[in-house]
Design an enzyme around this catalytic site. Structure first.
Site, PDB file in Angstrom:
ATOM      1  N   GLU A 108       0.856  -1.195   0.000  1.00 15.39           N
ATOM      2  CA  GLU A 108       0.000   0.000   0.000  1.00 15.39           C
ATOM      3  C   GLU A 108       0.890   1.242   0.000  1.00 15.39           C
ATOM      4  O   GLU A 108       1.872   1.271   0.737  1.00 15.39           O
ATOM      5  CB  GLU A 108      -0.898   0.020   1.258  1.00 15.39           C
ATOM      6  CG  GLU A 108      -1.842   1.204   1.261  1.00 15.39           C
ATOM      7  CD  GLU A 108      -2.726   1.261   2.526  1.00 15.39           C
ATOM      8  OE1 GLU A 108      -3.870   1.686   2.391  1.00 15.39           O
ATOM      9  OE2 GLU A 108      -2.276   0.903   3.617  1.00 15.39           O
ATOM     10  N   ALA A 156       1.975  -0.832  11.062  1.00 14.79           N
ATOM     11  CA  ALA A 156       1.173  -2.040  10.908  1.00 14.79           C
ATOM     12  C   ALA A 156       0.469  -1.950   9.567  1.00 14.79           C
ATOM     13  O   ALA A 156       0.223  -0.854   9.062  1.00 14.79           O
ATOM     14  CB  ALA A 156       0.159  -2.162  12.040  1.00 14.79           C
ATOM     15  N   MET A 157       0.159  -3.119   8.988  1.00 10.75           N
ATOM     16  CA  MET A 157      -0.530  -3.126   7.693  1.00 10.75           C
ATOM     17  C   MET A 157      -1.549  -4.252   7.663  1.00 10.75           C
ATOM     18  O   MET A 157      -1.255  -5.379   8.029  1.00 10.75           O
ATOM     19  CB  MET A 157       0.511  -3.302   6.571  1.00 10.75           C
ATOM     20  CG  MET A 157      -0.094  -3.408   5.180  1.00 10.75           C
ATOM     21  SD  MET A 157      -0.991  -1.889   4.703  1.00 10.75           S
ATOM     22  CE  MET A 157      -2.152  -2.539   3.499  1.00 10.75           C
ATOM     23  N   GLU A 158      -2.769  -3.898   7.186  1.00  8.09           N
ATOM     24  CA  GLU A 158      -3.903  -4.809   7.296  1.00  8.09           C
ATOM     25  C   GLU A 158      -4.059  -5.766   6.125  1.00  8.09           C
ATOM     26  O   GLU A 158      -5.165  -6.100   5.752  1.00  8.09           O
ATOM     27  CB  GLU A 158      -5.177  -3.985   7.448  1.00  8.09           C
ATOM     28  CG  GLU A 158      -5.613  -3.220   6.205  1.00  8.09           C
ATOM     29  CD  GLU A 158      -4.972  -1.865   6.012  1.00  8.09           C
ATOM     30  OE1 GLU A 158      -5.424  -1.127   5.127  1.00  8.09           O
ATOM     31  OE2 GLU A 158      -4.025  -1.524   6.745  1.00  8.09           O
ATOM     32  N   ASN A 159      -2.956  -6.215   5.499  1.00  2.89           N
ATOM     33  CA  ASN A 159      -3.092  -7.173   4.395  1.00  2.89           C
ATOM     34  C   ASN A 159      -4.102  -8.240   4.796  1.00  2.89           C
ATOM     35  O   ASN A 159      -4.029  -8.777   5.899  1.00  2.89           O
ATOM     36  CB  ASN A 159      -1.764  -7.858   4.092  1.00  2.89           C
ATOM     37  CG  ASN A 159      -0.622  -6.885   4.019  1.00  2.89           C
ATOM     38  OD1 ASN A 159      -0.667  -5.937   3.245  1.00  2.89           O
ATOM     39  ND2 ASN A 159       0.394  -7.093   4.848  1.00  2.89           N
ATOM     40  N   HIS A 162      -7.395  -1.878  15.058  1.00  2.00           N
ATOM     41  CA  HIS A 162      -7.446  -1.038  13.849  1.00  2.00           C
ATOM     42  C   HIS A 162      -7.337  -1.911  12.608  1.00  2.00           C
ATOM     43  O   HIS A 162      -8.133  -1.813  11.688  1.00  2.00           O
ATOM     44  CB  HIS A 162      -6.288  -0.050  13.889  1.00  2.00           C
ATOM     45  CG  HIS A 162      -6.332   0.986  12.820  1.00  2.00           C
ATOM     46  ND1 HIS A 162      -6.972   2.184  12.988  1.00  2.00           N
ATOM     47  CD2 HIS A 162      -5.817   1.014  11.577  1.00  2.00           C
ATOM     48  CE1 HIS A 162      -6.833   2.900  11.887  1.00  2.00           C
ATOM     49  NE2 HIS A 162      -6.140   2.214  11.018  1.00  2.00           N
ATOM     50  N   GLU A 163      -6.334  -2.781  12.580  1.00  4.17           N
ATOM     51  CA  GLU A 163      -6.129  -3.585  11.376  1.00  4.17           C
ATOM     52  C   GLU A 163      -7.245  -4.591  11.183  1.00  4.17           C
ATOM     53  O   GLU A 163      -7.657  -4.863  10.079  1.00  4.17           O
ATOM     54  CB  GLU A 163      -4.778  -4.299  11.422  1.00  4.17           C
ATOM     55  CG  GLU A 163      -3.633  -3.327  11.462  1.00  4.17           C
ATOM     56  CD  GLU A 163      -3.828  -2.150  10.510  1.00  4.17           C
ATOM     57  OE1 GLU A 163      -4.338  -2.315   9.409  1.00  4.17           O
ATOM     58  OE2 GLU A 163      -3.471  -1.033  10.884  1.00  4.17           O
ATOM     59  N   HIS A 197     -10.201  -3.215   9.651  1.00  5.31           N
ATOM     60  CA  HIS A 197     -10.169  -3.177   8.211  1.00  5.31           C
ATOM     61  C   HIS A 197     -10.564  -4.503   7.686  1.00  5.31           C
ATOM     62  O   HIS A 197     -11.140  -4.603   6.663  1.00  5.31           O
ATOM     63  CB  HIS A 197      -8.776  -2.976   7.715  1.00  5.31           C
ATOM     64  CG  HIS A 197      -8.420  -1.568   7.685  1.00  5.31           C
ATOM     65  ND1 HIS A 197      -9.011  -0.667   6.851  1.00  5.31           N
ATOM     66  CD2 HIS A 197      -7.533  -0.888   8.372  1.00  5.31           C
ATOM     67  CE1 HIS A 197      -8.474   0.492   7.030  1.00  5.31           C
ATOM     68  NE2 HIS A 197      -7.586   0.380   7.947  1.00  5.31           N
ATOM     69  N   GLU A 237      -9.435   4.565   6.988  1.00  3.11           N
ATOM     70  CA  GLU A 237      -8.619   4.755   8.186  1.00  3.11           C
ATOM     71  C   GLU A 237      -9.404   5.403   9.317  1.00  3.11           C
ATOM     72  O   GLU A 237      -9.227   5.069  10.478  1.00  3.11           O
ATOM     73  CB  GLU A 237      -7.376   5.595   7.851  1.00  3.11           C
ATOM     74  CG  GLU A 237      -6.523   5.011   6.731  1.00  3.11           C
ATOM     75  CD  GLU A 237      -5.966   3.630   7.062  1.00  3.11           C
ATOM     76  OE1 GLU A 237      -5.886   3.272   8.251  1.00  3.11           O
ATOM     77  OE2 GLU A 237      -5.617   2.897   6.121  1.00  3.11           O
TER      78      GLU A 237
END
Length: 598
Positions: free
Chosen positions: A8, A148-151, A183-184, A187, A219
């Site tokens: 992203e 952090a990343m919500e893959n 949060h992730e 998503h 977000e």
């Protein structure tokens, strides 16, 4: 060695050929060829692991993954690592947390494992949508730029966001993990608390924005759920206070500079020269969450969640923009009669998302008049007053301690007869109770005197978040030339009776300079600050010094003590408080005797 992807916003195109735009969703078949001593992870579960030889006769492992759900390119992901994992199953969804072997062995990811399942279930129940994937991996990376990343199905985190060291007695790390994870995950239907709050991102994965100009939908909604989820998992944390302190107040400080963008920009602005990366900022996250909070407040959480559920169901596996969300909220509002709005949801919300900045309300209690203008620095010479933005503003208010029905200010000025006060100094009014709206309030002298008087006699008559906001507002109004500093200081006279550290923190931020040395050189201010502040700080100082001396573990669950005690003690010592200097020496001596002393 370790490989982890972060695609992203626009890096999928550097991994495989694709139309790399959020609205172009597809299913993905992923296969990874890797060194046999490593494990490969991707969005979906592995369905086949085989071996192959290359032309030199070296052996490689081939891991093939199941076909993904229909999703955006930026959510595809892969990790190749030699990590270990802990696992549990929640409602048929296998949750695995991966980390360096020694971190797993030492139990550093157990807390994350314990809260991830419950946060998923909480979101599923709240939104009445079941999580569509068979497994979820959360991976703790020793080095990761994004936080952090919500893959989808393979979330990645900085180690510090996912690990809770049993020796971290203090809960600030715990709260952060809870926030990011939720949060992730949020998503995952939308997409663990700011760091667990990450779990909330299946929003963005299920329903993605059409284009990056509506990134805040992803977000901002996730940031809102992040706090609901964290409050669910860690009820002992007063998350409403943390929300105002960490989310609303900082962005109010920032969202008034000339040149700050609006929350939702037009598509063409973001197509061209505008750098996508700059959208991942506090306007998107914090203002997005603040506005969502305000929306949920005037709709009621019940109607808001009902509208979100219908929005998520309609747009699952496709794309939406903010108008689609407003349409769904409007349908829910039209279908009931308890909540009445002064205009359409779109008109109300566009005033907050499409205009820059935010309003300040000016209140005249003698006439009951409230007027609004954009909050801008009046001291700024080169400022042109061509701003005539108006907002449609929900006003929550209380009079003499009792809550009143919500009012709306939908033009630049309006008279509210019910807000006229009598001669009695005990007749007072408080607007924007608990900072439920994204704006500041400038009271007239009469009401400020009454509020100051009330604070000195009975500070708890005003809710804590409102005390925090009163003080933050008056100092911001002073700084921008709306009122005199003396007026602001009137509201600090009561502080000897203030026991909330997050309120003390906002006082010290405003009264005590960042750079202490510079003020020591200013001989006029230092003795006055010392005389004024010290006697007011004594009660709160002695309360906490007692714990530090006798039973520091009792502060384990006091989040604000861990975040703000240092500032309080630093200030007390800097102002020359004898007991504080002695306490510092005692603690230092104990530490010298025993380096293990915490």
């Amino acid at each position: 060695m370790l490989i982890a992807s972060q695609l992203e916003p626009t890096y999928a195109r550097t991994v495989y050929p694709c139309f790399d735009e959020p609205a172009m969703k597809a299913t993905f078949n992923i296969r990874i060829v890797h060194d046999p001593s490593y494990v490969a992870l991707s969005n979906m579960p592995a369905i086949d692991v085989s071996e192959m030889k290359d032309e030199n006769g070296s052996l490689w492992t081939v891991t093939t993954f199941n076909t993904s759900l229909k999703m955006s390119t930026y959510l595809t992901a892969f990790v190749i690592c030699d990590f270990d994992y802990v696992t549990r199953t929640e409602r048929g969804n296998e949750i695995r947390i991966w980390a360096r072997k020694e971190a797993v062995k030492n139990g550093y990811v157990d807390y994350a494992l314990n809260i991830t399942g419950p946060i998923f279930s909480f979101l599923e129940d709240l939104l009445n949508i079941s999580y569509p994937l068979p497994k979820t991996d959360l991976v703790a990376l020793p080095d990761f730029g994004a936080g952090a990343m919500e893959n989808w199905g393979l979330m990645t985190f900085q180690e510090s966001s996912l690990m809770y060291l049993p020796s971290d007695k203090f809960t600030s790390r715990k709260a952060m993990i809870a926030i990011i994870v939720s949060h992730e995950l949020g998503h995952q239907a939308c997409e663990m608390l700011r760091h667990f709050f990450f779990l909330f991102k299946w929003f963005g994965n299920l329903v993605t924005m059409n284009w990056w100009n509506d990134l805040w939908l992803n977000e901002g909604l996730a940031s809102y759920f992040e706090y609901l989820g964290a409050a669910f998992v860690e009820p002992k944390l007063s998350l409403d206070k943390i929300f105002y302190d960490h989310v609303v107040q900082p962005v109010l400080r920032e969202d008034n500079e000339i040149g700050v963008r609006s929350l939702s920009e037009s598509e063409d602005k973001i197509k061209g020269s505008f750098s996508l990366m700059s959208l991942f900022d506090s306007i998107t996250y914090n203002k997005g969450a603040s506005i969502t909070w305000m929306l949920s407040g005037f709709l009621t959480e019940k109607l808001f969640i009902r509208a979100l559920t219908s929005y998520l169901k309609e747009f699952s596996f496709s794309n939406a923009n903010q108008d689609d969300l407003w349409t769904h909220i409007q349908m829910v509002v039209d279908a009931q009669d308890e909540v009445q709005l002064p205009a359409s949801v779109k008109q109300i919300m566009d005033s907050w998302t499409c205009q820059t900045g935010f309003p300040v309300l000016t209140l005249n209690l003698t006439t009951g008049t409230i007027s609004q203008e954009q909050f801008l620095n009046k001291k700024n010479e080169n400022r042109t007053d061509s701003y005539n933005n108006t907002w449609i503003i929900p006003i929550s208010w209380m009079r003499n301690g009792s809550s009143q029905p919500l009012m709306w200010l939908d033009k630049s000025s309006k008279v509210f007869p019910e807000m006229q006060v009598s001669e009695s100094e005990y007749d007072w009014i408080l607007l924007n109770v608990n900072l439920s709206g994204y704006y500041r309030v400038n009271y007239d002298q009469l009401n400020l005197k009454r509020l100051a008087h009330l604070l000195e006699n009975d500070p708890k008559a005003i809710p804590a978040v409102s005390r925090f906001q009163l003080i933050d507002d008056v100092f911001a109004l002073t700084q921008f030339g709306y009122i005199q500093i003396e007026t602001a200081l009137e509201l600090t006279k009561y502080l000897a009776r203030e026991d909330e550290l997050f309120i003390w923190n906002v006082v010290l931020l405003n009264l005590v300079p960042e750079n202490l040395e510079s003020t020591l050189k200013n001989y006029e201010v230092y003795p006055l600050l010392k005389k004024y502040l010290l006697k007011r700080m004594l009660p709160v100082y002695h309360y906490y010094a007692g714990f530090i001396r006798q039973n520091v573990n009792a502060l384990e669950d006091d989040y604000f003590a861990q975040v703000y005690l240092e500032k309080l003690f630093t200030t007390a010592c800097w102002l020359g408080l004898e007991d504080c200097l002695n306490l510092s020496s005692e603690l230092y001596a104990k530490w010298m005797d025993n380096p293990e002393h915490k």
